[in-house]
Design a protein around this motif. Sequence first.
Motif, PDB file in Angstrom:
ATOM      1  N   LEU A   1       0.842  -1.203   0.000  1.00 45.34           N
ATOM      2  CA  LEU A   1       0.000   0.000   0.000  1.00 45.34           C
ATOM      3  C   LEU A   1       0.878   1.254   0.000  1.00 45.34           C
ATOM      4  CD1 LEU A   1      -2.539  -1.177   2.707  1.00 45.34           C
ATOM      5  CD2 LEU A   1      -3.209  -0.345   0.439  1.00 45.34           C
ATOM      6  N   PRO A   2       0.549   2.244  -0.823  1.00 43.66           N
ATOM      7  CA  PRO A   2       1.238   3.530  -0.706  1.00 43.66           C
ATOM      8  C   PRO A   2       0.901   4.145   0.663  1.00 43.66           C
ATOM      9  CG  PRO A   2      -0.083   3.415  -2.727  1.00 43.66           C
ATOM     10  CD  PRO A   2      -0.468   2.247  -1.876  1.00 43.66           C
ATOM     11  N   VAL A   3       1.932   4.582   1.378  1.00 42.05           N
ATOM     12  CA  VAL A   3       1.749   5.080   2.745  1.00 42.05           C
ATOM     13  C   VAL A   3       2.313   6.488   2.861  1.00 42.05           C
ATOM     14  CG1 VAL A   3       2.436   4.747   5.164  1.00 42.05           C
ATOM     15  CG2 VAL A   3       1.805   2.765   3.760  1.00 42.05           C
TER      16      VAL A   3
ATOM     17  N   ALA B   1       8.837  13.121   9.908  1.00 41.39           N
ATOM     18  CA  ALA B   1       8.025  12.207   9.094  1.00 41.39           C
ATOM     19  C   ALA B   1       8.804  11.727   7.882  1.00 41.39           C
ATOM     20  CB  ALA B   1       6.732  12.906   8.672  1.00 41.39           C
ATOM     21  N   ALA B   2       9.520  12.671   7.243  1.00 35.42           N
ATOM     22  CA  ALA B   2      10.307  12.310   6.056  1.00 35.42           C
ATOM     23  C   ALA B   2      11.417  11.332   6.423  1.00 35.42           C
ATOM     24  CB  ALA B   2      10.888  13.568   5.406  1.00 35.42           C
ATOM     25  N   GLU B   3      12.028  11.557   7.593  1.00 41.93           N
ATOM     26  CA  GLU B   3      13.082  10.644   8.058  1.00 41.93           C
ATOM     27  C   GLU B   3      12.513   9.250   8.293  1.00 41.93           C
ATOM     28  OE1 GLU B   3      15.487  14.150  10.461  1.00 41.93           O
ATOM     29  OE2 GLU B   3      14.744  12.401  11.581  1.00 41.93           O
ATOM     30  N   ALA B   4      11.363   9.193   8.963  1.00 41.23           N
ATOM     31  CA  ALA B   4      10.743   7.894   9.237  1.00 41.23           C
ATOM     32  C   ALA B   4      10.365   7.195   7.931  1.00 41.23           C
ATOM     33  CB  ALA B   4       9.504   8.079  10.116  1.00 41.23           C
ATOM     34  N   ALA B   5       9.897   7.979   6.968  1.00 44.47           N
ATOM     35  CA  ALA B   5       9.531   7.410   5.668  1.00 44.47           C
ATOM     36  C   ALA B   5      10.746   6.809   4.971  1.00 44.47           C
ATOM     37  CB  ALA B   5       8.875   8.492   4.797  1.00 44.47           C
ATOM     38  N   SER B   6      11.848   7.543   4.986  1.00 41.61           N
ATOM     39  CA  SER B   6      13.080   7.026   4.366  1.00 41.61           C
ATOM     40  C   SER B   6      13.519   5.734   5.037  1.00 41.61           C
ATOM     41  CB  SER B   6      14.222   8.037   4.501  1.00 41.61           C
ATOM     42  OG  SER B   6      13.890   9.253   3.908  1.00 41.61           O
TER      43      SER B   6
ATOM     44  N   VAL C   1       6.648   5.062   0.409  1.00 38.32           N
ATOM     45  CA  VAL C   1       6.374   5.717   1.682  1.00 38.32           C
ATOM     46  C   VAL C   1       6.921   7.127   1.638  1.00 38.32           C
ATOM     47  CG1 VAL C   1       6.514   5.543   4.193  1.00 38.32           C
ATOM     48  CG2 VAL C   1       6.743   3.477   2.797  1.00 38.32           C
ATOM     49  N   THR C   2       6.065   8.084   1.935  1.00 33.99           N
ATOM     50  CA  THR C   2       6.519   9.469   2.016  1.00 33.99           C
ATOM     51  C   THR C   2       6.134  10.041   3.381  1.00 33.99           C
ATOM     52  OG1 THR C   2       4.455  10.214   0.988  1.00 33.99           O
ATOM     53  CG2 THR C   2       6.318   9.855  -0.484  1.00 33.99           C
TER      54      THR C   2
END
Lengths: 225, 225
Positions: free
Chosen positions: B35-37, B47-52, B62-63
Amino acid sequence: MTSLPESLVGKTVAVLGGTGPQGRGLARRFAAAGLPVVIGSRSAERAAEAASALVEAVGGTVTGADNAGAAEAGDVVVVAVPWDGHGELLKELAPVLAGKVVVDCVNPLGFDKQGAYALPVEEGSAAQQAQGILTESTVVGAFHNVSAVKLEDPEVASVDTDVLVLGDVRAATDLVQDLAGTIPGVRGVYGGRLRNAHQVEALTANLISVNRRYQAHAGVRVTDI
Amino acid sequence: MTSLPESLVGKTVAVLGGTGPQGRGLARRFAAAGLPVVIGSRSAERAAEAASALVEAVGGTVTGADNAGAAEAGDVVVVAVPWDGHGELLKELAPVLAGKVVVDCVNPLGFDKQGAYALPVEEGSAAQQAQGILTESTVVGAFHNVSAVKLEDPEVASVDTDVLVLGDVRAATDLVQDLAGTIPGVRGVYGGRLRNAHQVEALTANLISVNRRYQAHAGVRVTDI
């Protein structure tokens, strides 16, 4: 019949409200496990009838009495009465219940067209109400979510559910976990202090929704233990 | 990765509070399912760090964004924020959440020396509070009792638990049952209406007691279905 855990040897279990479905189901399984059982009811006569029926069905030592007589006779006293009248009965029986472990199974639920829902309880939960009244007893919450249908069905050899056991006194919760474990298939699992009893009582409303949706007699298992 | 259920094809899942343990764990499993998250957080940078970190760990799309950006981007929006601030955040986001399915996972709990306990909620439950605020959204309660530790552990291939899904709109609870089912081992089980969400949220306090007593990361399975 397997052998009883040591903690229960020589103990008599009274089931107040033992002529209702939940009480009758529990009494049946305890009797089948070899525990002496006294069924309590408002009517001693109906209690005696239920006791005879159980002896015929599963054998064992089962007698009937009015709720006060049963409370007096039991070493461990299971309260499986309707929520309506719960507090009043316990106030009456407080003197005879002093010093005993009292196992409260009562679910304060309301029902309407949309199904079951949890009733607000001033003391937090039926179990906490019981402990507030029975200041000389040790109250344990348990058997809230066990299907009466499964307990009563002679075809159900093993009941696929855990019983969450709630209480503040370790010796008492251990004893009630042992009591739950006398029912084939059932595991007694410590589920927290009495202050966390409300949600376990109320969860029965969710299981009623599950039963309706899935045409089941649902129970609950705790995983990873 | 198995194929997604039809109901979720083309849907983006936003996880508000996606940098906390529960949100991060759910985001991880949803991303792994294909799923795109979009991870939402108060800080777009975190949030960006967690996505990476998630993309590195499990791949997928994931973004990261701030919570408002994530709420906007998601077709289904999971709310995994702390109880403290829950209502305020939802008030802020109500316009962008209009028309969407909002999945509330929040457990209003307090903690003291004796462990966890359920906090009283004026509206009945976090899920009901959310629905009261998000009058243009469809709120579903779910994922309350899933262990964040299990969700986040890359060694745990299959999470041994059911997810009780609560809501008043069948299409929405069906969708969230499907969403739960994308996590290996997990089954989404309809658990009743929103008015019965409180006890499922509060049951997390019991599972915390179980975890402490048994040194576990407990979950719940519904039997007979």
